[in-house]
Design a protein around this motif. Structure first.
Motif: not given
Length: 286
Positions: A142-158, A271-282
């Motif tokens: 679920v954290s992947f999904v949350y990060a994809r929707k709300f964290i990744s758009p912030l474009q903050l350093p990992a 289409t990028p899935g949960p694994q691709e968000v890893a560079q923005h999600a923890v």
């Protein structure tokens, strides 16, 4: 975790793991000067991630490991990518739904079923322990999904994201953890250094640092492939080092999970899935 669980509670294990894992992350973030007061306006998102991808996730795994053989617990951690796919399919609806993805998901959960073996009755494998491990895997998914929707758009350093997430998790765990008897851990030097150096500094803090180095140099997809190694490592350590028994059915279950995850990867589209968000999600390598 297994050694420490003989002396302190799963909540205390989680607290110490996060504290000693947070230290190298904070040191790296300060040296890179990636922290900023301006980031505080996103504090609510960091808080949610601190629960989903750190506090709840680590506590569930500590509780599950205390109830299961470490090799069994490690094999169940291989279900993380399965839950990430299911969570993305339900909440994001941008993962491919095709015969390969469906077959991979079903095969992975068949592996989980073979490990749990509910048909054998209570006493063979602790079903509560299995439930905790699956709850932890679901929390990360679920954290992947949350990060994809709300964290990744912030474009903050990992590294900054990791620092905020783990720092908030430290505060949460300090508020809710009963510290009574936590000093019992020091009666066993193996458990003490295993938790502080092995699980905290190396298995949490430095693992995050190395993970982000891999993401930067090799890309998120290649770096995320480390997710598939923990079940193999845990099984090997449990059998060869701890002397835990292993059955042919356990091996078959682990293979089913890993093959299921690989099938999922083959069934994915561009289409990028949960694994691709890893560079923005923890997402922590186990």
């Amino acid at each position: 975790m297994k050694w420490a669980a003989q002396w302190i509670s799963p909540a205390q294990i989680t607290l110490l793991r996060v504290v000693f894992g947070f230290l190298p992350i904070l040191t790296l973030a300060l040296s890179m000067r990636v922290l900023s007061w301006r980031h505080l306006r996103h504090l609510h998102h960091f808080f949610v991630m601190s629960l989903l991808a750190t506090a709840a996730y680590y506590f569930a795994f500590a509780q599950g490991t205390a109830l299961l053989l470490s090799s069994v617990a490690g094999m169940l951690s291989g279900a993380i990518p399965l839950f990430a796919f299911v969570a993305a399919l339900v909440f994001l609806r941008d993962e491919p739904l095709n015969p390969k993805s469906v077959g991979g998901t079903l095969l992975g959960f068949l592996g989980i079923l073979l490990i749990a073996r509910p048909w054998t009755g209570i006493g063979d494998v602790d079903l509560a322990g299995v439930a905790y491990m699956l709850a932890g895997s679901m929390s990360v998914g679920v954290s992947f999904v949350y990060a994809r929707k709300f964290i990744s758009p912030l474009q903050l350093p990992a590294v900054a994201l990791a620092t905020y997430q783990m720092g908030l998790a430290c505060l949460v765990l300090l508020l809710v953890t009963d510290l009574a008897g936590i000093d019992r851990l020091y009666q066993d030097s193996r458990a003490t250094w295993g938790l502080i150096a092995g699980l905290g500094l190396c298995g949490t803090g430095l693992a995050f640092v190395l993970y982000y180095v891999l993401v930067q140099r090799l890309g998120a997809v290649v770096a995320a492939s480390v997710t598939y190694l923990p079940p193999l490592v845990a099984l090997a350590i449990g059998v060869l080092w701890v002397g835990e028994p292993v059955e042919a059915l356990d091996i078959a279950a682990m293979i089913a999970i890993l093959v299921g995850v690989c099938t999922l990867q083959l069934g994915r589209q561009t289409t990028p899935g949960p694994q691709e968000v890893a560079q923005h999600a923890v997402v922590k390598p186990e």
